[in-house]
Design an enzyme around this catalytic site. Structure first.
Site, PDB file in Angstrom:
ATOM      1  N   HIS A 132       6.970  38.038  21.223  1.00 57.52           N
ATOM      2  CA  HIS A 132       8.085  37.936  22.178  1.00 57.52           C
ATOM      3  C   HIS A 132       7.766  36.885  23.240  1.00 57.52           C
ATOM      4  CE1 HIS A 132      10.466  41.249  20.704  1.00 57.52           C
ATOM      5  NE2 HIS A 132       9.533  42.145  20.910  1.00 57.52           N
TER       6      HIS A 132
ATOM      7  N   HIS B  91       2.293  41.702  18.672  1.00 60.34           N
ATOM      8  CA  HIS B  91       3.746  41.890  18.709  1.00 60.34           C
ATOM      9  C   HIS B  91       4.321  41.370  20.030  1.00 60.34           C
ATOM     10  CE1 HIS B  91       7.537  44.194  17.836  1.00 60.34           C
ATOM     11  NE2 HIS B  91       7.616  44.126  19.159  1.00 60.34           N
ATOM     12  N   GLU B  92       3.747  41.811  21.132  1.00 61.19           N
ATOM     13  CA  GLU B  92       4.271  41.391  22.439  1.00 61.19           C
ATOM     14  C   GLU B  92       4.069  39.897  22.645  1.00 61.19           C
ATOM     15  OE1 GLU B  92       6.235  43.303  23.669  1.00 61.19           O
ATOM     16  OE2 GLU B  92       5.598  45.133  22.647  1.00 61.19           O
TER      17      GLU B  92
HETATM   18 ZN    ZN Z   1       9.434  44.160  20.254  1.00 58.48          ZN
END
Ligand code: ZN
Length: 672
Positions: free
Chosen positions: A465, A461-462
């Site tokens: 980003h 997830h990170e």
């Molecule tokens: Zn997030």
């Protein structure tokens, strides 16, 4: 010696930056920026090159000073660092409100947009449109008396938000639940029981004492076999800061809510919007209140039948009617009996070095970017690593720090932060540098750290980003990477990336048993995949209930009638909820996301971004998850474009149509 925070020629000198550098560096850069801005605003016929590009440079300079300060405050927090950080905040706030309401600057940007719009490229136009929109939202055009009211309203709202969260905290602190009979602890994990024993000892009591905080609430709901304990903790939790429950009336937030809603409505009216929901949507991907309400209503209609089935199944499994405080407990038991899988047992299959090498292989296959560790870069802790990203020609185009392990001086959770934002301005260039921060358990001795699958998903997830930040090709910092991206679309790249951690073709890349090197056995893999969609519809209707409550509250506010908080909630529940509500439940009183956080008229964003991510993922599934053409299109349309284009246009370019909710329903098994 010079202040290391003011040296922009290299990566931040994390080995030399001290708390005492923060305030002087910030003071200097703000004074410099103000002087430069005064000069820029003195010119007669500003152009993009003579006004906007230099303003971008000033913003970049400020972020180069501020990023390491706020980063160190989060990952290397000490009393002196916190003091230094706190001393900086008022200076920054003053500077940003000065910019937001700067009439001359706004007029300059407007002039550039109107006189030179024809020669500007789309990214430059979008940058200007964003800036002019933000000026408007900050009340720049208002007559002086309204401007003053606008500022006063904002201040009052900030104050009310602070009091709202204080009440939530204080009412939680005012409650404790003693346990004298060990049989009431059945099912709870050892660490929770140990902590309760410790808390009792500290309070001078025998037995165990449960305090009311998020981890305790979550643990008790999921594991406590005692219904009495679950019910007590549930009641205390859902009545925080209200007129009901064990601390009734002592920290009641209802009067604050009754002030917040009309003030927000007034703020929106001042800025020229009919409701606060419209005001909030001005910066979002969703175009109108009716679009959001239809989106949520449609999803609710589609999810509810599946949620009713799941609830029925749960009651069948439990052999009785279930109350709100029973649902999580029995869902966990059913999940255990069905999938026989535990996150702890998965750890040996996910040693961090293996997960990283698999992730890096994936990134290279998808986006042609090679990840290469670089030694000797100054870091804030010896466990932090630095990596370069190289393009197909072997040129470095981005970089990131990875700080994987939990430490006492580090904020909890996981996040991606910008260290350096990309710029390619006449005044100079900079490559995008990210900071990826997690809180995994640090390894002991020279053994590798072992992750749960949940932690692997968090890392992905990170990284999503991070890729949004690092793969940007936009030259202007205010719309590069995650900057200027509509807030309800910013989780698209991250939630999208999570899918790879659940993909049978990717799992062999990222898993190898720490002792044997074996990949995850097929049977375990299958059970793991099964857990992903377990109880998905019940979870979805719960989120939709919160999202609809938040949005209707802000979209339908009528100053002649005033806030209708509990009525709105009841009304939404009647349409959406599946689990019967407890009569004492006072959810709004502790709904900090929307009354004390940034989610007012924005809670729908969770579901909105999930829909975008699932729909984008389906494009990869259709073509094969490693398909280079789709990946390139994803980079070209979305990942590389940052906030330099409208989020809906970007999505339509990638997918060939507007977002569809059906891929999410399919992936979560709701539309099976
Ligand atoms: Zn997030």
């Amino acid at each position: 010696m010079t202040n290391p925070l003011l040296d922009f020629s290299t990566l931040p000198a994390f080995d030399r930056i001290r708390p005492e550098h923060a305030l002087p560096a910030l003071t200097e850069v703000l004074a410099d920026n103000r002087a430069c801005m005064a000069q820029l605003l003195a010119q007669a016929d500003p152009t993009f090159e003579s006004l906007v590009a230099p303003m971008e440079e000033l913003g970049h300079r400020l972020s180069r000073v501020w990023s390491p300060i706020s980063h160190l405050n989060a990952v290397a927090n000490s009393v002196t660092m916190r003091e230094a950080y706190n001393a900086c905040i008022p200076l920054l706030t003053a500077y940003s409100s000065e910019l937001g309401q700067n009439t001359a600057l706004c007029a300059g940007y407007r002039q550039v947009r109107e006189r030179h719009g024809a020669v500007l490229d789309p990214a430059q136009c979008k940058l200007l449109d964003n800036a002019l929109r933000d000026f408007r939202l900050a009340g720049v055009d208002l007559p002086e008396d309204s401007k003053a009211e606008f500022r006063a309203t904002l201040q009052q709202l900030a104050l009310l938000s602070t009091r709202f969260s204080e009440n939530v905290l204080d009412s939680a602190r005012a409650y404790t639940r003693p346990v004298h009979d060990a049989s009431e602890l059945q099912g709870l994990p050892d660490n929770a029981v140990d902590r309760a024993a410790e808390d009792a000892r500290e309070a001078g009591l025998s037995g165990w004492l449960f305090r009311l905080d998020q981890p305790t609430y979550v643990t008790v709901m999921a594991s406590a076999a005692s219904e009495t304990l679950r019910r007590d903790i549930y009641e205390a939790w859902t009545t925080r800061a209200s007129d009901a429950g064990p601390v009734a009336g002592r920290f009641d937030n209802a009067p604050l809510i009754a002030q917040i809603l009309p003030l927000r409505h007034r703020l929106a009216n001042l800025a020229g919007f009919p409701t606060y929901a419209d005001f909030a949507l001005a910066t979002r991907m969703a175009r109108s209140s009716s679009q959001v309400l239809e989106f949520l209503g449609d999803l609710a209609r589609r999810c509810r039948p599946a949620a009713l089935r799941e609830f029925e199944e749960l009651e069948e499994f439990a052999g009785r009617r279930l109350s709100a405080w029973d649902v999580t407990y029995y869902a966990e038991r059913l999940k255990e009996s069905r999938f026989r899988i535990s996150q702890e047992a998965l750890r040996p299959y996910f040693p961090l070095p293996k997960v990283l090498s698999g992730l890096f292989t994936l990134i290279q296959r998808l986006y042609g970017a090679q990840v290469r560790e670089r030694a000797g870069v100054p870091v804030w802790h010896p466990s932090v690593r630095y990596y370069d990203l190289l393009d197909e020609r072997g040129d470095v185009f981005a970089g990131f720090y990875l700080d994987p392990f939990s430490r006492s001086e580090k904020r909890s959770g996981a996040w991606m932060d910008e260290c350096v934002v990309r710029k390619a301005l006449p005044s100079g260039s900079a490559l995008p540098i990210a900071q990826l921060v997690c809180n995994f358990t640090a390894p002991v001795n020279d053994r590798p750290a072992l992750l749960t699958h949940e932690e692997v998903t968090t890392l992905f997830h990170e990284f999503g980003h991070g890729l949004h930040h690092m793969l940007t090709r936009v030259p202007y910092p205010s719309v590069a990477g995650i900057n200027g991206v509509a807030w309800d679309a910013v989780e698209l790249p991250s939630q999208f990336m999570e899918n790879f951690a659940w993909t049978p073709q990717v799992l062999p890349l990222i898993s190898a048993h720490v002792a044997t090197g074996d990949p995850l056995p097929a049977a375990v893999l299958e059970r793991l995949l099964g857990t992903r969609t377990f109880s998905a519809a019940l979870g979805a209707v719960r989120q939709l209930e919160l999202a609809l409550f938040d949005f209707e509250l802000h979209a339908h506010f009528d100053p002649a009638i005033g806030p209708r908080v509990l009525q709105t909630l009841e009304d939404v529940r009647r349409r959406v909820a599946v689990v019967p509500a407890a009569p004492f439940n006072r959810l709004p009183s502790s709904f900090s996301h929307i009354f004390a956080g940034g989610y007012a008229a924005g809670y729908y964003s969770y579901k909105w971004a999930e829909v975008l991510a699932a729909d984008a993922w389906e494009a990869f599934e259709e073509a094969g998850v490693f398909d280079g053409t789709v990946a390139r299109r994803f980079v070209d349309a979305i990942l590389s474009r940052g906030g330099s284009r409208d989020a809906m246009e970007a999505f339509v370019e990638f997918r060939g149509r507007e977002p569809d909710v059906r891929p999410l329903l399919r992936q979560t098994g709701i539309a099976a």
